[in-house]
Motif scaffolding. Structure first.
Motif, PDB file in Angstrom:
ATOM      1  N   GLU B 394     -32.143  18.108 -52.266  1.00  0.00           N
ATOM      2  CA  GLU B 394     -32.618  17.107 -51.322  1.00  0.00           C
ATOM      3  C   GLU B 394     -32.009  17.359 -49.961  1.00  0.00           C
ATOM      4  O   GLU B 394     -30.986  18.017 -49.852  1.00  0.00           O
ATOM      5  CB  GLU B 394     -32.257  15.715 -51.812  1.00  0.00           C
ATOM      6  CG  GLU B 394     -33.359  14.735 -51.551  1.00  0.00           C
ATOM      7  CD  GLU B 394     -33.113  13.430 -52.258  1.00  0.00           C
ATOM      8  OE1 GLU B 394     -33.407  12.396 -51.659  1.00  0.00           O
ATOM      9  OE2 GLU B 394     -32.626  13.454 -53.389  1.00  0.00           O
ATOM     10  N   TRP B 471     -41.378  18.321 -56.391  1.00  0.00           N
ATOM     11  CA  TRP B 471     -40.918  16.939 -56.347  1.00  0.00           C
ATOM     12  C   TRP B 471     -41.999  16.001 -56.860  1.00  0.00           C
ATOM     13  O   TRP B 471     -41.761  15.126 -57.689  1.00  0.00           O
ATOM     14  CB  TRP B 471     -40.556  16.588 -54.906  1.00  0.00           C
ATOM     15  CG  TRP B 471     -40.275  15.144 -54.739  1.00  0.00           C
ATOM     16  CD1 TRP B 471     -39.116  14.498 -55.030  1.00  0.00           C
ATOM     17  CD2 TRP B 471     -41.203  14.159 -54.300  1.00  0.00           C
ATOM     18  NE1 TRP B 471     -39.251  13.167 -54.794  1.00  0.00           N
ATOM     19  CE2 TRP B 471     -40.529  12.924 -54.345  1.00  0.00           C
ATOM     20  CE3 TRP B 471     -42.530  14.188 -53.880  1.00  0.00           C
ATOM     21  CZ2 TRP B 471     -41.141  11.735 -53.977  1.00  0.00           C
ATOM     22  CZ3 TRP B 471     -43.130  13.009 -53.512  1.00  0.00           C
ATOM     23  CH2 TRP B 471     -42.442  11.800 -53.561  1.00  0.00           C
ATOM     24  N   VAL B 474     -42.484  16.254 -60.624  1.00  0.00           N
ATOM     25  CA  VAL B 474     -41.437  15.546 -61.368  1.00  0.00           C
ATOM     26  C   VAL B 474     -41.679  14.050 -61.283  1.00  0.00           C
ATOM     27  O   VAL B 474     -41.564  13.322 -62.273  1.00  0.00           O
ATOM     28  CB  VAL B 474     -40.054  15.907 -60.794  1.00  0.00           C
ATOM     29  CG1 VAL B 474     -38.977  15.043 -61.412  1.00  0.00           C
ATOM     30  CG2 VAL B 474     -39.758  17.359 -61.025  1.00  0.00           C
ATOM     31  N   GLN B 475     -42.061  13.584 -60.105  1.00  0.00           N
ATOM     32  CA  GLN B 475     -42.353  12.170 -59.922  1.00  0.00           C
ATOM     33  C   GLN B 475     -43.430  11.692 -60.879  1.00  0.00           C
ATOM     34  O   GLN B 475     -43.255  10.717 -61.589  1.00  0.00           O
ATOM     35  CB  GLN B 475     -42.838  11.933 -58.490  1.00  0.00           C
ATOM     36  CG  GLN B 475     -41.756  11.962 -57.469  1.00  0.00           C
ATOM     37  CD  GLN B 475     -40.820  10.788 -57.624  1.00  0.00           C
ATOM     38  OE1 GLN B 475     -41.248   9.651 -57.538  1.00  0.00           O
ATOM     39  NE2 GLN B 475     -39.568  11.056 -57.880  1.00  0.00           N
ATOM     40  N   LYS B 479     -43.358   9.179 -64.013  1.00  0.00           N
ATOM     41  CA  LYS B 479     -44.180   7.975 -64.061  1.00  0.00           C
ATOM     42  C   LYS B 479     -44.867   7.826 -65.404  1.00  0.00           C
ATOM     43  O   LYS B 479     -44.933   6.746 -65.968  1.00  0.00           O
ATOM     44  CB  LYS B 479     -45.247   8.025 -62.959  1.00  0.00           C
ATOM     45  CG  LYS B 479     -44.723   7.681 -61.598  1.00  0.00           C
ATOM     46  CD  LYS B 479     -44.686   6.183 -61.390  1.00  0.00           C
ATOM     47  CE  LYS B 479     -43.351   5.712 -60.849  1.00  0.00           C
ATOM     48  NZ  LYS B 479     -42.888   6.452 -59.698  1.00  0.00           N
TER      49      LYS B 479
END
Lengths: 352, 720
Positions: B394, B471, B474-475, B479
Motif C-alpha cells: 500500500e 487489489w 482481492v476485494q 466480498k
C-alpha cells in the motif's frame, strides 16, 4: 523552489486537496474507505488574498508584559513544526526537567544523566497566555534555557543562553479541525540562541512528540504583505523608515537597499487603497500595486527594474523580516498581525 | 543483541536425537562388552561423587574421566544432565581452580543448559571463594551459552545478586553484559540507576556500562537521559572465543534436518556515513525507542525494540507499545510486520507526518544546504520507501501527496527509477483527481523525454494497473466470502467508479503509446512495453473477474501488426487471442447467468470483429483486403491506411518480419532451387508445413491466434 511562486501565479497551493484521516490503512477490511472521498475530507488550503488591516492593540492588557518583552526583544529564526503528538500544557514542569537532562546528556555524549538532578542547564517551559486569538489556537509555549557558570558564586544570576517559543495565531480552522485530538498544532517555532542548542532542542521535541522541524523562509509575497501591513500602521505608530533590500540577478549579484520616507510610503499606500476595502481588510491587489508603485519610482531614478530581483528584507521601526526566515518584532501592538501571517506560512509547509 | 532467539521448538528434537545417538552407541558397546557399563555414565558418576580434597596430581582416574568427558563434549556435546553435573563439580572447586577452568573450557552443551544448574553456579559464584579468573571464565561461559539456557525466569529473579557485582572493576564488563541480557522493565529501579551512575562517575564511560544504561533508558526513559556518541564502538565484546568453534561444530552436527525459520531480527538498516549528519539529518530514520511515560501506560506493555523474533512479536502482539517516533517503524523488518497490524489512526498520522516532512524537506524544499552532489542517500531513502510500500502493499498517503506535488516540478530524470516505482504504488483515486495530479503532468514529461523514459512510464502505469486489479480482485473475492459485511449497493457505486478509472487509465496509456510509437519511430522497446501493457489489459476479465474489454487503439495495433520484428507480431497475436478468449467466456457467462448488471456493449464485439478481420486478412488472406479500419485511425496514421491497401504483401510469407523464415523454409523444402519463389509456399500442403515450421520457431502467440481463429480447412485465398 516552492517558495519562489508568488501568490499571483498560483493562488492555490500546488496540492489543493488534503486527506487527513485515512492514510495507510488495511483496506481489506474497509473496502469503502479506499474510494470514499467525501467532500468533507477534502479541504483546501489557500493563500489568502485578503487580510485584516492591522489594528494597534495594547497587548499588555491580555498578556503579561514581562512575557511580551521576552517575545519582542530578540531576532527570531523561524521554523515550522508538524503537530505535536500528546503535548500537554499541563506537563511543562516535567518537560523542563527532561529537556535539561537531555541537553546535559547531549553535551557529554555517552554519559548517562539522571533526570531531575541539577545540571549545568536550567530549562524553563512556560505558557504565554493571551497570544492565541481564537479558541482553536493552542496556547503559546515559551522555552528559556539558562546556564550556570562553572565557578559561579551561589548568588550569581543565571545567564540566558537560548530562548524559543512555539505558537499558533489564527491558524487555519479547517486544518486545526482536521487534526485528531491527540495532536496539538503549534506550527510556528521561533528560536534565538546558539545553533547547537537549537539542534538539541529540536531533536528533543522530535523524540518526545514525534514531530519534525523544517526551516521556514519567507517568500517575497509574504515580505510584501509585511511591508504593506507595516506601512499601513504609520498613522497610529510612526514607522520612521521603510527599508527594503533587493538582490538583483546580475553578475556579480547586485544588492539594492531602498529606504523610503515613512510619510511618502504611507501616502503611496493610502493612494492604492481601494474605496471598497475600507472595512478593515487589505487585498493582495493593493499590496501588489503598492509594491509596483515603489518599484516604478525606483525605475524612474535608476532605470533598474527591481521586480526582476528578489526581495530579501523588509524593515521598519515596527519590525523586520528576512527572506531566510529571520524576524524581529519591535512593537508589540501588531504582534497578532505578524504572527497570523507567519503561522499561515508555517501551516502551508505542512506535509499533509 | 540478538541472542535470545527462542530455540525451544527444536531443542526437544535435538535432545531426542542425542539420546538416539547415545542409545545407538550404548547398544553397540553392549554388544561388544556386555558386562561393562557405559564409561561416560561412569565418568559423570565419578564427578558427582568425588570428595573435596581428593588429590589431583597423579590421580589417573580423574585424568581418564576428564579426557573421556572432554572427548564426548567436543565431539557431540554434553546432554543437559551432564552439563549440570559438571558445572556443579567445577564451580564447587572440589578439586581446585585449575580443574575448574579446565572443565569450564570444554563444557559444550549438545542442546540446552538447564537453568537450575546456572542458578546453582551463580550461587557458587556469589560465595566468593572462586578466584577472579574462574569467575570471569564462568561469566563468559554463561554469556556464550545464554541462548541455550532453557528458561531465564529464575535467573531474572536473582537479578539483584548479579547486579551487586557491577561495582567490581574487573567483573563489571561481563556483569553488565549479563544484566543487559536479563533486564526487563521491572528491574529498572531508581536505586539501580543511581548505582550505575555512580559506577559511571567512578570508572568513566565504559561501553558495556553505557549499553546497559542505554537499555535502562529504553525501558524507563523518565529516569535517565543519555545520548550515544555518533560513532559507538560495539558495546559488548564477544566473550565466546574459547567455545566458539567447538560450540558451532557441535550445534551444526546436532542440527536436525528441519531448518528453523530464518530469524527475523531487528536488523536496523545500516546507516550511511555519519559525516555531515547535522545537515542531512532529515533523511535519517529515527531509532526505535519508546516515549517518556508521563502518562501511566498499561502495566504489561512491551516495547518493540525488546522483541527479537517473529514468534515473540506474535506472542506480544496485543501488548506492544508504539514507539515514540513512528518513523522508526520503517527501520526494521520486524517493526514493519507490526506496522501492518497497527490500526491506530493517530499513529498512522504521525508516521505520515514524519514521512511527508522528510520527503518534502529533501525533495521539494531542497533544504540540503547546498551540497546536492550526494545523491546516493536520497535514492537509498527512496529505495527503502519503495521496499516498505511493497511489503505493506500500500501507498502511504504522505508519499502520495508528495508525489503529486513533486510531479509538477520533476524534470523526469532525478531519481527516475525510484520515482516511477513510487508512482506505480498510487492507489485508485477518483478520475478527476487522477487526471489533474498524475495524468496531466506525466503526459508532459512523457512527450518531452527520451524513449527510455517513455518505456519507464508505460511500465509504471502497467504496474499500477496490475496493483489496482489485484487489489480489486482481492476485494471482490473477500466480498463473496462475507456478504453480510457490505451492501451490494455501495459496492456497485464503487465498482462503477473503479471501472471508470481503469477505463480512463487504459485509454490514457493507449493515447500515450500510439503517439509515443510514432514519435519514436516505432522503437522496438516501446513496442514491447506497450504490448506488455495490453497483455495485462486483455486478460482483465478472466484473470481479475472485471467485465471490462478495452481494445488497443489502431495506433498500437497496426504498427505492431506491420512491425519488422517477428516477436512483436507474435505478441500481438497472443494479445488478440486472449481478447478473444475473454470475450467468448464473457459471452457464455452472460448467456448462462442472464445477469442484468452484466452488460457488454455490442460495440465491443463489433470493434473486436473489425480488428480480427483486419489482422486475419493481413496475415492470412493474401488478397486486397477491404478493411474498414474505422474512423479512429488518427489522421497522422494515414500512411498506415495506404499501407493496408498493400496488405497482400503482409501475409505470413511476405511479411517483412517473417520473410526471413519464409526464405529459410523455402530453402529447406527446395534445397536445390536457387531461384526463390515464395509464392510456391502458398500451396495448401506447403502452407501448413510452413505454419508448423513457424510454430516450431517458438511463435506461441501466433500459434494460439491462428489455431483458435482459423478454420483448419481453409486455405489462404489466392493459394493454388
Amino acid at each position: 523552489m516552492m517558495e519562489g511562486r508568488s501568490a499571483m501565479e498560483s493562488p492555490v497551493t500546488r496540492l489543493p486537496t488534503r486527506r487527513r484521516t485515512k492514510s495507510y490503512g488495511r483496506s481489506c477490511f474497509e473496502a469503502s474507505s479506499r474510494f470514499a472521498y467525501t467532500s468533507g475530507q477534502l479541504t483546501i488550503l489557500r493563500i489568502p488574498t485578503t487580510r485584516e488591516a492591522p489594528r494597534a492593540r495594547n497587548i499588555a492588557e491580555r498578556v503579561d508584559p514581562e512575557q511580551v518583552t521576552l517575545l519582542i526583544k530578540n531576532e527570531w529564526k523561524l521554523s515550522y513544526v508538524t503537530p505535536l503528538y500528546r503535548f500537554r500544557h499541563t506537563h511543562l514542569k516535567k518537560y523542563s526537567k527532561h529537556l535539561s537532562a537531555f541537553i546535559a546528556a547531549e553535551k557529554q555524549q555517552g554519559t548517562a544523566v539522571e533526570v531531575g538532578l541539577e545540571t549545568g542547564y536550567r530549562v524553563t517551559f512556560s505558557t504565554v497566555l493571551g497570544i492565541a486569538e481564537t479558541d482553536e489556537d493552542a496556547e503559546t509555549v515559551f522555552i528559556q534555557i539558562q546556564s550556570k557558570p562553572m565557578f559561579a558564586a551561589t548568588g550569581d544570576a543565571l545567564k540566558v543562553v537560548w530562548s524559543g517559543w512555539l505558537t499558533c495565531v489564527n491558524g487555519s480552522p479547517e486544518y486545526l479541525h482536521s487534526l485528531l485530538p491527540d495532536f496539538v498544532s503549534l506550527p510556528l517555532f521561533c528560536s534565538s540562541g546558539p545553533e547547537n542548542i537549537t539542534v538539541v532542542v529540536k531533536s528533543w521535541f522530535e523524540k518526545m512528540f514525534d514531530c519534525r522541524f523544517g526551516s521556514l523562509g519567507l517568500d517575497s509575497t509574504s515580505l510584501q504583505w509585511l511591508c504593506a501591513l507595516w506601512t499601513g500602521c504609520h498613522p497610529d505608530n510612526n514607522i520612521r523608515y521603510l527599508r527594503l533590500l533587493w538582490t538583483l540577478p546580475t553578475q556579480p549579484p547586485l544588492d539594492v537597499s531602498y529606504t523610503v520616507n515613512p510619510q511618502d510610503a504611507w501616502e503611496l499606500w493610502n493612494s492604492v487603497r481601494q474605496e471598497d476595502s475600507v472595512d478593515g481588510t487589505v487585498g493582495i491587489d493593493e499590496v501588489k500595486h503598492f509594491m509596483a508603485g515603489l518599484e516604478s519610482h525606483f525605475f524612474r531614478h535608476f532605470k533598474i527594474y527591481l521586480s526582476s530581483g528578489t526581495l530579501r528584507k523588509v524593515s521598519t521601526a515596527l519590525g523586520s523580516a528576512q527572506q531566510d526566515g529571520k524576524v524581529k518584532i519591535l512593537c508589540s501592538d501588531y504582534l497578532a498581525t505578524v504572527l497570523t501571517l507567519l503561522t499561515e506560512c508555517a501551516i502551508l509547509k505542512m506535509p499533509i | 543483541m540478538s541472542k535470545t532467539m527462542s530455540k525451544s521448538h527444536n531443542v526437544s528434537e535435538a535432545e531426542s536425537c542425542i539420546h538416539g545417538a547415545a542409545n545407538r552407541s550404548s547398544r553397540r558397546s553392549e554388544r561388544r562388552r556386555a558386562d561393562v557399563e557405559d564409561p561416560f555414565g561412569r565418568a559423570l558418576e565419578y564427578f558427582s561423587q568425588v570428595k573435596a580434597g581428593t588429590p589431583v596430581k597423579g590421580n589417573d582416574a580423574l585424568e581418564n574421566n576428564l579426557v573421556l568427558v572432554e572427548r564426548v563434549a567436543l565431539g557431540r556435546g554434553l546432554p543437559p544432565g551432564a552439563v549440570a553435573t559438571l558445572l556443579d563439580f567445577a564451580l564447587s572447586l572440589r578439586l581446585g581452580s585449575s580443574v575448574c577452568s579446565r572443565v569450564l573450557k570444554f563444557l559444550i552443551p549438545a542442546s540446552a543448559v538447564p537453568q537450575d544448574s546456572v542458578v546453582r553456579g551463580v550461587s557458587w559464584f556469589c560465595m566468593g571463594k572462586m578466584p577472579v579468573s574462574a569467575q570471569i571464565l564462568f561469566l563468559r561461559w554463561i554469556l556464550t551459552m545464554f541462548d541455550l539456557i532453557d528458561s531465564k525466569d529464575q535467573l531474572r529473579s536473582i537479578y539483584g545478586f548479579i547486579f551487586s557485582f557491577v561495582t567490581d572493576e574487573v567483573l563489571s564488563p561481563y556483569v553488565c553484559h549479563l544484566l543487559y541480557l536479563l533486564t526487563t522493565k521491572e528491574h529498572v529501579q531508581p536505586f539501580r540507576v543511581r548505582k550505575l551512575l555512580e559506577v559511571q562517575a567512578k570508572m568513566g564511560r565504559q561501553p558495556p556500562l553505557t549499553q546497559l544504561l542505554a537499555l535502562y533508558k529504553v525501558l524507563c526513559p523518565e529516569m535517565i537521559a543519555i545520548s550515544m556518541p555518533s560513532k559507538t564502538r560495539g558495546g559488548f565484546k564477544n566473550h565466546n572465543l574459547p567455545w566458539k568453534t567447538a560450540l558451532a561444530a557441535v550445534l551444526k552436527k546436532n542440527k536436525t534436518a528441519e531448518a528453523p525459520s530464518p530469524p527475523l531480527s531487528l536488523d536496523i538498516k545500516e546507516k550511511a556515513s555519519t559525516r555531515k549528519r547535522k545537515k542531512l539529518h532529515h533523511l535519517e530514520v529515527p531509532q526505535l525507542s519508546c516515549g517518556p511515560e508521563i502518562e501511566s501506560s498499561r502495566g504489561k506493555a512491551v516495547h518493540l525494540q525488546q522483541l527479537r523474533s517473529f514468534a515473540q512479536l506474535l506472542q506480544n502482539l496485543d501488548n506492544i507499545e508504539l514507539p515514540a517516533q513512528m518513523g522508526s517503524l520503517l527501520s526494521s523488518s520486524l517493526a514493519l510486520h507490526y506496522l501492518d497490524c497497527v490500526h491506530d489512526e493517530s499513529a498512522l498520522l504521525r508516521l505520515n507526518f514524519w514521512l511527508g516532512s522528510v520527503l518534502h524537506e529533501e525533495f521539494l524544499f531542497c533544504s540540503r544546504d547546498g551540497n546536492p552532489e550526494n545523491s546516493t542517500e536520497p535514492s537509498q531513502f527512496l529505495d527503502m520507501l519503495i521496499s516498505t510500500q511493497d511489503f505493506l502493499q500500500e501507498c502511504f498517503s504522505s508519499s502520495e501527496f508528495f508525489l503529486f506535488k513533486f510531479l509538477a516540478m520533476w524534470d523526469g530524470s532525478l531519481h527516475q527509477p525510484q520515482i516511477l516505482s513510487l508512482l506505480s504504488d498510487i492507489p485508485p483515486l477518483p478520475v478527476s483527481r487522477m487526471k489533474m495530479f498524475l495524468f496531466e503532468p506525466l503526459q508532459q514529461l512523457y512527450f518531452t523525454s527520451s524513449v527510455f523514459f517513455k518505456c519507464g512510464v508505460i511500465e509504471c502505469l502497467r504496474s499500477m494497473l496490475w496493483k489496482w486489479l489485484t487489489w480489486h480482485f482481492v476485494q471482490t473475492s473477500h466480498k463473496e466470502l462475507d456478504v453480510s459485511l457490505s451492501s451490494s449497493r455501495t459496492m456497485n457505486l464503487h465498482m462503477s467508479e473503479f471501472l471508470e478509472l481503469v477505463t480512463e487509465l487504459v485509454q490514457y496509456v493507449g493515447r500515450l503509446a500510439s503517439a509515443g510509437l510514432q514519435l519514436e519511430n516505432y522503437h522496438i522497446l516501446l513496442h514491447h512495453q506497450t504490448l506488455n501493457f495490453y497483455e495485462l489489459v486483455c486478460d482483465v476479465y478472466l484473470k481479475f473477474n472485471l467485465p471490462l474489454f478495452l481494445l488497443p487503439p489502431s495506433g498500437v495495433i497496426f504498427p505492431s501488426l506491420l512491425a519488422t520484428d517477428p516477436v512483436t507480431v507474435d505478441r500481438l497475436g497472443y494479445v488478440i487471442f486472449r481478447y478473444r478468449q475473454n470475450l467468448m467466456s464473457a459471452k457464455e457467462h452472460k448467456q448462462q447467468k442472464k445477469e442484468p448488471s452484466f452488460h457488454i456493449s455490442r460495440d465491443v464485439f463489433r470493434e473486436f470483429n473489425l480488428l480480427m478481420v483486419a489482422v486475419v486478412s493481413c496475415l492470412w488472406i493474401s488478397k486486397d483486403c477491404q478493411v474498414d479500419v474505422g474512423t479512429d485511425v488518427h489522421k497522422a496514421l494515414v500512411p498506415l491506411r495506404t499501407m493496408l491497401s498493400y496488405c497482400k504483401n503482409y501475409n505470413l510469407i511476405h511479411h517483412p518480419a517473417f520473410l526471413n523464415y519464409a526464405i529459410e523454409f523455402h530453402q529447406k523444402c527446395w534445397p536445390e532451387q536457387t531461384n526463390v519463389d515464395l509464392s510456391s509456399i502458398q500451396g495448401k500442403k506447403y502452407w501448413y508445413w510452413y505454419l508448423e515450421f513457424l510454430f516450431s520457431q517458438g511463435f506461441d502467440g501466433l500459434k494460439d491466434f491462428i489455431q483458435n481463429n482459423m478454420d483448419h480447412q481453409s486455405t489462404p485465398v489466392g493459394g493454388h
